[in-house]
Design a protein around this motif. Structure first.
Motif, PDB file in Angstrom:
ATOM      1  N   GLN A  11       0.914  -0.927  -0.132  1.00 43.54           N
ATOM      2  CA  GLN A  11      -0.323  -0.298  -0.106  1.00 43.54           C
ATOM      3  C   GLN A  11       0.932   1.172   0.016  1.00 43.54           C
ATOM      4  N   GLU A  12       2.010   1.525   0.399  1.00 37.27           N
ATOM      5  CA  GLU A  12       3.201   2.528   0.879  1.00 37.27           C
ATOM      6  C   GLU A  12       4.167   2.736   0.120  1.00 37.27           C
ATOM      7  N   TRP A  13       4.136   1.385  -0.188  1.00 40.50           N
ATOM      8  CA  TRP A  13       5.573   1.648  -0.793  1.00 40.50           C
ATOM      9  C   TRP A  13       5.842   1.342  -2.513  1.00 40.50           C
ATOM     10  N   MET A  14       5.214  -0.053  -2.981  1.00 42.43           N
ATOM     11  CA  MET A  14       4.847  -0.931  -4.527  1.00 42.43           C
ATOM     12  C   MET A  14       3.816   0.297  -5.510  1.00 42.43           C
ATOM     13  N   GLN A  15       2.738   0.233  -4.570  1.00 41.59           N
ATOM     14  CA  GLN A  15       1.597   0.574  -5.290  1.00 41.59           C
ATOM     15  C   GLN A  15       1.555   2.074  -6.029  1.00 41.59           C
ATOM     16  N   PRO A  16       2.172   2.576  -5.015  1.00 37.58           N
ATOM     17  CA  PRO A  16       2.555   4.636  -5.132  1.00 37.58           C
ATOM     18  C   PRO A  16       3.527   4.608  -5.899  1.00 37.58           C
ATOM     19  N   GLN A  17       4.706   3.435  -6.631  1.00 38.64           N
ATOM     20  CA  GLN A  17       5.195   3.626  -7.552  1.00 38.64           C
ATOM     21  C   GLN A  17       5.091   2.956  -8.928  1.00 38.64           C
ATOM     22  N   GLY A  18       3.963   2.495  -8.503  1.00 35.40           N
ATOM     23  CA  GLY A  18       2.992   1.816  -9.913  1.00 35.40           C
ATOM     24  C   GLY A  18       3.726   0.293 -10.160  1.00 35.40           C
ATOM     25  N   CYS A  19       3.893  -0.620  -9.188  1.00 35.14           N
ATOM     26  CA  CYS A  19       4.601  -1.753  -9.112  1.00 35.14           C
ATOM     27  C   CYS A  19       3.077  -3.298  -8.361  1.00 35.14           C
ATOM     28  N   SER A  20       3.791  -4.088  -8.574  1.00 35.19           N
ATOM     29  CA  SER A  20       2.650  -4.785  -7.825  1.00 35.19           C
ATOM     30  C   SER A  20       3.363  -6.094  -7.958  1.00 35.19           C
ATOM     31  N   ASP A  21       4.668  -6.446  -8.461  1.00 41.26           N
ATOM     32  CA  ASP A  21       5.639  -7.666  -8.345  1.00 41.26           C
ATOM     33  C   ASP A  21       6.994  -7.666  -8.315  1.00 41.26           C
ATOM     34  N   ALA A  22       7.653  -8.452  -7.993  1.00 39.83           N
ATOM     35  CA  ALA A  22       8.659  -7.580  -7.768  1.00 39.83           C
ATOM     36  C   ALA A  22       9.436  -9.799  -8.094  1.00 39.83           C
ATOM     37  N   ALA A  23      11.175  -9.911  -8.266  1.00 43.07           N
ATOM     38  CA  ALA A  23      11.813 -10.584  -8.841  1.00 43.07           C
ATOM     39  C   ALA A  23      12.810 -10.396  -7.781  1.00 43.07           C
ATOM     40  N   ASN A  24      12.654 -11.665  -6.981  1.00 44.40           N
ATOM     41  CA  ASN A  24      14.233 -11.754  -6.169  1.00 44.40           C
ATOM     42  C   ASN A  24      15.236 -12.267  -6.102  1.00 44.40           C
ATOM     43  N   VAL A  25      16.833 -12.597  -6.279  1.00 49.04           N
ATOM     44  CA  VAL A  25      17.470 -13.450  -5.608  1.00 49.04           C
ATOM     45  C   VAL A  25      18.736 -12.887  -4.813  1.00 49.04           C
ATOM     46  N   VAL A  26      19.270 -14.301  -4.106  1.00 51.48           N
ATOM     47  CA  VAL A  26      20.346 -13.533  -3.119  1.00 51.48           C
ATOM     48  C   VAL A  26      21.316 -13.913  -4.462  1.00 51.48           C
ATOM     49  N   LEU A  27      22.682 -13.129  -4.222  1.00 51.06           N
ATOM     50  CA  LEU A  27      23.620 -13.200  -5.166  1.00 51.06           C
ATOM     51  C   LEU A  27      25.770 -13.418  -4.647  1.00 51.06           C
ATOM     52  N   GLU A  28      24.996 -13.366  -2.908  1.00 58.39           N
ATOM     53  CA  GLU A  28      26.471 -13.267  -2.268  1.00 58.39           C
ATOM     54  C   GLU A  28      25.826 -13.251  -0.803  1.00 58.39           C
ATOM     55  N   THR A  29      26.529 -14.306  -0.800  1.00 59.36           N
ATOM     56  CA  THR A  29      26.712 -14.880   1.171  1.00 59.36           C
ATOM     57  C   THR A  29      27.313 -14.813   1.799  1.00 59.36           C
ATOM     58  N   SER A  30      28.833 -14.361   0.941  1.00 61.34           N
ATOM     59  CA  SER A  30      29.846 -14.563   2.585  1.00 61.34           C
ATOM     60  C   SER A  30      29.968 -13.900   3.770  1.00 61.34           C
ATOM     61  N   HIS A  31      28.992 -12.660   4.008  1.00 55.58           N
ATOM     62  CA  HIS A  31      28.068 -12.295   5.392  1.00 55.58           C
ATOM     63  C   HIS A  31      27.171 -12.689   5.487  1.00 55.58           C
ATOM     64  N   ALA A  32      27.071 -14.019   6.087  1.00 56.72           N
ATOM     65  CA  ALA A  32      25.934 -14.790   5.880  1.00 56.72           C
ATOM     66  C   ALA A  32      24.578 -13.730   6.423  1.00 56.72           C
ATOM     67  N   SER A  33      24.720 -13.287   7.807  1.00 53.54           N
ATOM     68  CA  SER A  33      24.122 -13.083   7.595  1.00 53.54           C
ATOM     69  C   SER A  33      23.254 -11.425   7.243  1.00 53.54           C
ATOM     70  N   CYS A  34      24.162 -11.432   6.554  1.00 51.41           N
ATOM     71  CA  CYS A  34      23.464 -10.160   5.745  1.00 51.41           C
ATOM     72  C   CYS A  34      24.117 -10.517   3.971  1.00 51.41           C
ATOM     73  N   PRO A  35      22.918 -10.677   3.188  1.00 52.01           N
ATOM     74  CA  PRO A  35      23.538 -11.509   2.079  1.00 52.01           C
ATOM     75  C   PRO A  35      23.068 -10.395   1.344  1.00 52.01           C
ATOM     76  N   VAL A  36      24.027 -10.237  -0.114  1.00 47.70           N
ATOM     77  CA  VAL A  36      23.653  -9.135  -1.038  1.00 47.70           C
ATOM     78  C   VAL A  36      22.878 -10.018  -2.267  1.00 47.70           C
ATOM     79  N   MET A  37      21.414  -8.885  -2.570  1.00 46.89           N
ATOM     80  CA  MET A  37      20.512  -9.393  -3.396  1.00 46.89           C
ATOM     81  C   MET A  37      20.329  -8.933  -4.487  1.00 46.89           C
ATOM     82  N   MET A  38      19.529  -9.329  -5.728  1.00 48.75           N
ATOM     83  CA  MET A  38      19.241  -8.476  -6.854  1.00 48.75           C
ATOM     84  C   MET A  38      17.632  -8.663  -6.532  1.00 48.75           C
ATOM     85  N   THR A  39      17.249  -7.382  -6.970  1.00 48.13           N
ATOM     86  CA  THR A  39      15.905  -7.050  -7.246  1.00 48.13           C
ATOM     87  C   THR A  39      15.354  -6.562  -8.235  1.00 48.13           C
ATOM     88  N   VAL A  40      13.949  -7.173  -8.934  1.00 45.69           N
ATOM     89  CA  VAL A  40      13.229  -7.023 -10.126  1.00 45.69           C
ATOM     90  C   VAL A  40      12.020  -6.202  -9.956  1.00 45.69           C
TER      91      VAL A  40
END
Length: 371
Positions: A106-135
């Protein structure tokens, strides 16, 4: 929309970013166009505090990037992060109809005109804080074709991030500082004499409060004489720090104002530099957090331990942080009956029968030394 790049030229630009991190700005734009989305970002998601820090992005208003870091990263569907390399859309994570009633949509996706997103974890050297990509897909849903195109990028982006980590210590230090500053726990890097080498934003706030800890002539001093003695004994030798960390020993602290805190010591072997370029050896890190309903627990570990579904975990964590079924239902955008159903399932799986017991259970998983 720009002309979608061909895969070979996009892969080439990804490896260029492996050698020159500033090229990631160009890469995320190329990924966005290649996959067919509205926006793309490269970010870190801390599995403890749930804060997200966006490092590179395109197609999104900076205002919403700030909102994500400051507020909405705690409400997104990524409560439990997917396995490395697995591409997930929002319907893969939560009930989509319930998600559309929640704050994140309601407050973040919809105002940007977005409904869905694809997410993937790319790098996990710091297991508690991985690097991700989202589209962000825009108004349409993420479809199999989009996931397939993103899957062609994932192995190359993962390797490029590992190259970044191996070849650019300066970039890594900056990224680490960003992560530390977005953690809710106070983190103090200390030398063998208990002098403060580095403190994150939360740690500086604790110093400013001048309550449970303070800095005296550059040394960290707590509100407890016994804790000060234990801390100095632990920092005297690296083997003692490692032993305490392995055993999960915690140092309880009570501030003069009556607030309760818990501290853990973590061994460090890194050599840091201060502003004058003088080499400083950091013997250990002190992680200090307030014991309260707002304390963040290890959601992923809790979910694995009790076999909670993503929806059940979101209710569990919301009950711990917010404290009631009506409030949880409002925050997650679900009906109170739905929240009660998930809560009853959580009770059955965890073996407790009261909301207060869930808070105690979460506290038992909140040791910041547990992976």
């Amino acid at each position: 929309m720009h002309r979608p790049p061909k895969l070979p030229e996009l892969v080439e630009s990804i490896y260029d970013a492996g050698l020159d991190p500033s090229q990631w700005n160009h890469v995320v734009a190329g990924v966005r166009d290649f996959v067919g989305g509205q926006a793309c970002g490269l970010f870190s998601k801390d599995s403890i505090s749930k804060f997200g820090v966006t490092h590179y992005y395109c197609g999104a208003d900076p205002h919403y990037i700030r909102l994500y870091s400051e507020t909405h990263s705690k409400f997104d569907p990524l409560t439990v992060l997917p396995p490395h390399g697995e591409i997930v859309s929002i319907p893969d994570l939560v009930n989509f109809d319930e998600y559309r009633k929640g704050r994140f949509y309601q407050e973040w996706m919809q105002p940007q005109g977005c409904s869905d997103a694809a997410n993937v974890v790319l790098e996990t050297s710091h297991a508690s804080c991985p690097v991700m990509m989202t589209v962000l897909s825009g108004r349409r849903m993420v479809d199999p074709a989009m996931k397939h195109r993103l899957s062609l990028i994932v192995p190359h982006a993962s390797r490029a991030l590992l190259i970044n980590r191996a070849t650019s210590q300066l970039t890594l230090a900056t990224a680490l500082a960003d992560v530390l500053d977005n953690l809710a726990s106070g983190i103090f890097l200390l030398d063998a004499s208990c002098r403060v080498v580095h403190a994150n934003s939360a740690a500086h706030a604790l110093f400013a409060a001048d309550d449970v800890v303070r800095s005296v002539a550059g040394q960290l001093v707590t509100s407890s004489a016994e804790a000060n003695q234990a801390l100095r004994e632990a920092l005297a030798t690296r083997s003692e720090i490692a032993l305490r960390a392995a055993r999960g020993h915690a140092i309880p602290l009570l501030s003069p104002s009556g607030e309760r805190y818990v501290a853990h010591i973590l061994p460090l072997s890194s050599v840091l530099r201060n502003g004058s370029e003088r080499v400083v050896d950091a013997a250990g890190a002190l992680l200090l957090r307030k014991v309260s309903l707002g304390g963040q627990s290890y959601g992923e570990l809790i979910a694995r331990t009790f076999d909670l579904t993503p929806a059940e975990l979101r209710v569990f964590l919301s009950i711990v942080e917010i404290g009631g079924v009506p409030e949880t239902a409002a925050a997650l955008g679900i009906a109170e009956t739905t929240a009660k159903t998930h809560l009853h399932r959580v009770f059955a799986k965890t073996g407790v029968s009261r909301q207060a017991d869930l808070v105690k259970l979460a506290a038992g998983f909140s040791n910041p030394l547990v992976n």
